[in-house]
Scaffold this motif. Structure first.
Motif, PDB file in Angstrom:
ATOM      1  N   ALA A 243       0.854  -1.193   0.000  1.00  0.00           N
ATOM      2  CA  ALA A 243       0.000   0.000   0.000  1.00  0.00           C
ATOM      3  C   ALA A 243       0.882   1.232   0.000  1.00  0.00           C
TER       4      ALA A 243
ATOM      5  N   ARG B 183       0.465   5.328   1.038  1.00  0.00           N
ATOM      6  CA  ARG B 183      -0.470   6.252   1.689  1.00  0.00           C
ATOM      7  C   ARG B 183       0.056   7.681   1.633  1.00  0.00           C
TER       8      ARG B 183
ATOM      9  N   TYR C  63      -0.162  11.578   3.319  1.00  0.00           N
ATOM     10  CA  TYR C  63      -0.457  12.222   4.589  1.00  0.00           C
ATOM     11  C   TYR C  63      -0.377  13.733   4.432  1.00  0.00           C
TER      12      TYR C  63
ATOM     13  N   PRO D   3      -3.889  11.019   7.632  1.00  0.00           N
ATOM     14  CA  PRO D   3      -3.989  10.256   6.379  1.00  0.00           C
ATOM     15  C   PRO D   3      -4.978  10.902   5.425  1.00  0.00           C
TER      16      PRO D   3
ATOM     17  N   GLU E 122      -5.092   6.523   0.060  1.00  0.00           N
ATOM     18  CA  GLU E 122      -4.333   5.279   0.016  1.00  0.00           C
ATOM     19  C   GLU E 122      -4.581   4.562  -1.306  1.00  0.00           C
ATOM     20  N   GLN E 123      -3.532   3.922  -1.798  1.00  0.00           N
ATOM     21  CA  GLN E 123      -3.659   3.029  -2.945  1.00  0.00           C
ATOM     22  C   GLN E 123      -3.043   1.698  -2.536  1.00  0.00           C
ATOM     23  N   THR E 124      -3.738   0.618  -2.805  1.00  0.00           N
ATOM     24  CA  THR E 124      -3.218  -0.693  -2.440  1.00  0.00           C
ATOM     25  C   THR E 124      -2.792  -1.467  -3.697  1.00  0.00           C
TER      26      THR E 124
END
Lengths: 179, 133
Positions: free
Chosen positions: A154, A156, A158, A164, A167-169
């Motif tokens: 992942a 993330r 911030y 946060p 997010e990209q997984t």
């Protein structure tokens, strides 16, 4: 056939500084079809066939154009013009996920990414559970790893206060096992 | 004179017919990776085709899928068997249609195709290749 020159020579994993690679001959050809000039590589990561890059240019009207190239600059999408590279939302990653024949598990990931201007930092979560800060350069970042434990699962984004934002997984266990 | 007109008409008809046949043949070769749901009935999430292009031609993989469903992956397998996956989001839009992955002239990828990643929902996919450069 090296079509992105001056590839990264960093170790097997790590954030990569904004490079000054020349676009490949193939990318120049794609640009020529779209009448795009003044090419430059905004950011790139990885080695050999795993190299992924964001390439920008301008068309005859002066509009910014860009594309993402993969396979070491030997494949990519057509140039799109009218907007500068920007993330969808807070963060967008452009990964090359690869693995060996007969295994569904990825053994290499190269990625470049874009963040919104209010993103202050980016961290990758790796397979081994650790986190890796990915330095930002003009709202872009890069990361490449060829050791399984160091592959990102992942990435993330911030804000200034460490909050946060997005997010990209990545799916690392879904390769084609029978090819 | 009338006979000559007939010949010209016949010639025109023959040309139109030939073009139609050529167009049909091209369409047949264009749609040669996968049309249908991914995952398929067996749960297989990826479909590929062998690269058969002559030297001097680029190879395109074009993919469209159920609009608004989710992003997809291009899948490339090089001659040594290494596979590479690229999200369509990498090419500008996570949930759209008609995305091309264009290869360099004669690039030695062995296979190219399309994949529905991970555990995402089933979508109807048109995945095809073309020598359109």
């Amino acid at each position: 056939m090296a079509l992105i020159s001056g590839r990264p020579t960093a170790a097997s994993a790590g954030p990569l500084p904004a490079p000054s690679y020349a676009p490949s001959a193939f990318v120049a050809d794609l640009a020529g079809q779209a009448k795009v000039g003044q090419l430059s590589v905004l950011t790139a990561a990885g080695k050999g066939d795993s190299t992924v890059a964001i390439v920008t240019g301008r068309n005859a009207s002066g509009a910014t154009c860009w594309t993402v190239t993969v396979l070491g600059g030997q494949a990519g999408n057509h140039f799109r013009c009218g907007k500068a590279p920007e993330p969808k939302g807070e963060i967008t990653i452009f990964p090359d996920i690869s693995g060996p024949q007969g295994s569904t598990l990825a053994t290499s990931v190269s990625l470049v990414g874009l963040v919104r201007s209010d993103v202050a930092s980016v961290r990758a979560t790796l397979v081994d559970g650790s986190a890796r800060e990915l330095p930002l350069t003009n709202d872009t970042f890069g990361y490449a790893a060829t050791e399984r434990s160091l592959l990102p699962t992942a990435v993330r984004a911030y804000g200034e206060l460490g909050e946060p934002l997005g997010e990209q997984t990545l799916e690392l266990g879904d390769g084609p096992p029978s090819e | 004179m009338r006979r000559r007109r007939f010949s010209a008409g016949a010639l025109l008809a023959a040309i139109v017919c030939a073009l139609a046949i050529a167009s049909s043949a091209q369409a047949d070769t264009y749609w040669n990776v996968w049309q249908g749901n991914l995952p398929d009935a067996s749960g297989v999430r990826h479909k590929t085709t062998l690269y058969g292009g002559p030297p001097g031609y680029a190879w395109n993989i074009r993919m469209s899928w159920t609009y608004g469903a989710h992003g997809m992956w291009f899948l490339v397998i090089t001659n040594d068997g290494t596979w590479h996956q690229y999200t369509t989001a990498s090419f500008g839009d996570p949930v759209s249609s008609n995305w091309d992955l264009v290869f360099a002239y004669g690039y030695n990828a062995a296979r190219g195709g399309c994949q529905n990643p991970g555990t995402l929902a089933t979508v109807y996919v048109n995945c095809r290749n073309a020598m359109t450069y």
